[in-house]
Scaffold this active site. Structure first.
Site, PDB file in Angstrom:
ATOM      1  N   GLY A  72       0.067  -4.870   0.541  1.00 29.62           N
ATOM      2  CA  GLY A  72      -1.175  -4.814  -0.224  1.00 29.62           C
ATOM      3  C   GLY A  72      -1.163  -5.662  -1.476  1.00 29.62           C
ATOM      4  CG  ASP A 121      -2.524  -5.125   6.461  1.00 32.82           C
ATOM      5  OD1 ASP A 121      -1.481  -5.393   5.820  1.00 32.82           O
ATOM      6  OD2 ASP A 121      -3.164  -4.065   6.272  1.00 32.82           O
ATOM      7  N   GLY A 164       0.825  -1.192   0.000  1.00 24.93           N
ATOM      8  CA  GLY A 164       0.000   0.000   0.000  1.00 24.93           C
ATOM      9  C   GLY A 164       0.865   1.250   0.000  1.00 24.93           C
ATOM     10  CD  GLU A 194       3.198  -6.109   6.081  1.00 19.42           C
ATOM     11  OE1 GLU A 194       2.709  -6.021   4.953  1.00 19.42           O
ATOM     12  OE2 GLU A 194       3.767  -7.144   6.501  1.00 19.42           O
TER      13      GLU A 194
END
Length: 351
Positions: A116, A147, A67, A139
């Site tokens: 992402g 995530d 992302g 992350e």
């Protein structure tokens, strides 16, 4: 279709064809891209002319490197938390949409796939790895957490390898991707464009991919799988660290590196990631996404995300100052608070 769009969604033959088209930004995902892909999937689901979805990334470096973390950092610094959560909410709903999509969803990944980008590829039925495949969920190194469905996917990898990947952020290539089940097929990079074209035809998807698949041989993690299974199969985070420490003390260089890597990451993020993996093993996909939204709703109000992005992305000094500084200083109640129900703002997923 304008070629300067961040994402291009069009019908090619029998395929709904998606091109992530921000090569200079390593095809990093932003909110307009999320919305455009969601709209295309809705339209193609009920279009009888579209029998499969094919997703690719522009350029030869990345499928999607994640992302747009810098923009999310800046929103949070400005106190625009609702805007941050709008991105994550719609991204997570898209991840769940991909996971349950009724038509074959094929991700052709020949380059970096992180964050992402993992959410756009890992949950589809067909995940084709080129030789340039480079997977990571890094992350914990920026004060965030794995995530986009990692809560569901990583605990289901063999030999506790998903826990290893979550806690270390290690990068793995094509051969390990296939061996661990991150990829369903391996294809030579030189044939990926040809495969993409072949997938626009009417031949069944499985048969088409099988014609191009090749054995990449063993990956770098192959000799370490037993160590990973032993160390990362421990029931608690302190036990994982203890097993790694014992192996390192006995001269195991792989365990020593893994231990040092984990110790350098955000302690809060490492603890969150471990708890995710522990819980995720028994959750359905929708439950896992709801759990992730609970965590991400709290991240903007903490310290480590902003400090991690500063150290890695903005100043690039690679010297984050975490709070707390060590895993031993963590308050278990503070970690547990990330997982608490949200009430009226829980992530709502369609049936």
């Amino acid at each position: 279709m304008a070629q300067d769009q961040d994402i291009i969604c069009e019908i090619r033959g029998s395929a709904g064809f998606v091109l992530l088209n921000r090569p200079k930004a390593l095809n990093a995902l932003n909110l307009p891209m999320v919305r455009e892909l969601a709209k295309a999937l809705d339209a193609w689901e009920h279009d009888p002319a579209v029998t499969r979805i094919v997703v690719t990334g522009a350029g030869d470096k990345a499928f999607c490197a994640g992302g747009d973390i810098r923009s999310l950092h800046d929103l949070g610094k400005a106190g625009q938390y609702d805007e941050m959560l709008t991105f994550w909410r719609e991204e997570y709903i898209l991840n769940a949409r991909i996971q349950s999509y009724p038509k074959p969803y094929v991700a052709l990944v020949d380059g970096i796939v992180m964050g992402g980008g993992v959410g756009l590829s890992l949950h589809g039925k067909h995940r084709v790895a080129g030789e340039r495949w480079l997977f990571a969920m890094p992350e914990v190194g920026i004060g965030f957490f794995p995530d986009v469905g990692a809560t569901y996917a990583l605990p289901r990898l063999p030999d506790h390898a998903g826990i290893y990947l979550a806690l270390t952020g290690d990068r793995v290539g094509q051969a390990d991707a296939l061996a661990l089940g991150l990829a369903t097929h391996a294809v030579p990079s030189a044939r990926m464009a040809e495969l993409a074209e072949a997938l626009t035809g009417s031949e069944p998807v499985d048969a088409t991919i099988a014609r191009f698949a090749a054995d990449p041989g063993p990956g770098k993690l192959a000799p370490e799988r037993a160590t990973i299974a032993h160390c990362f199969g421990a029931a608690t985070l302190p036990d994982i660290l203890g097993r790694l420490d014992a192996k390192a003390a006995a001269g195991d260089a792989f365990a020593a590196k893994a231990l040092a890597t984990i110790r350098a990451k955000s302690p809060t993020s490492v603890a969150i990631a471990f708890e995710q993996m522990r819980r995720g093993a028994s959750l359905g996909f929708a439950e896992a996404m709801q759990l992730e939204f609970r965590i991400v709703s709290r991240i903007p109000h903490g310290h480590d995300f902003y400090e991690g992005v500063r150290a890695v992305v903005i100043d690039k000094d690679q010297a984050p100052s975490w709070r707390p500084r060590t895993l031993e200083e963590l308050d278990p109640a503070a970690v547990a608070a990330y997982f608490a129900p949200l009430g009226a703002t829980e992530l709502a997923l369609g049936s």
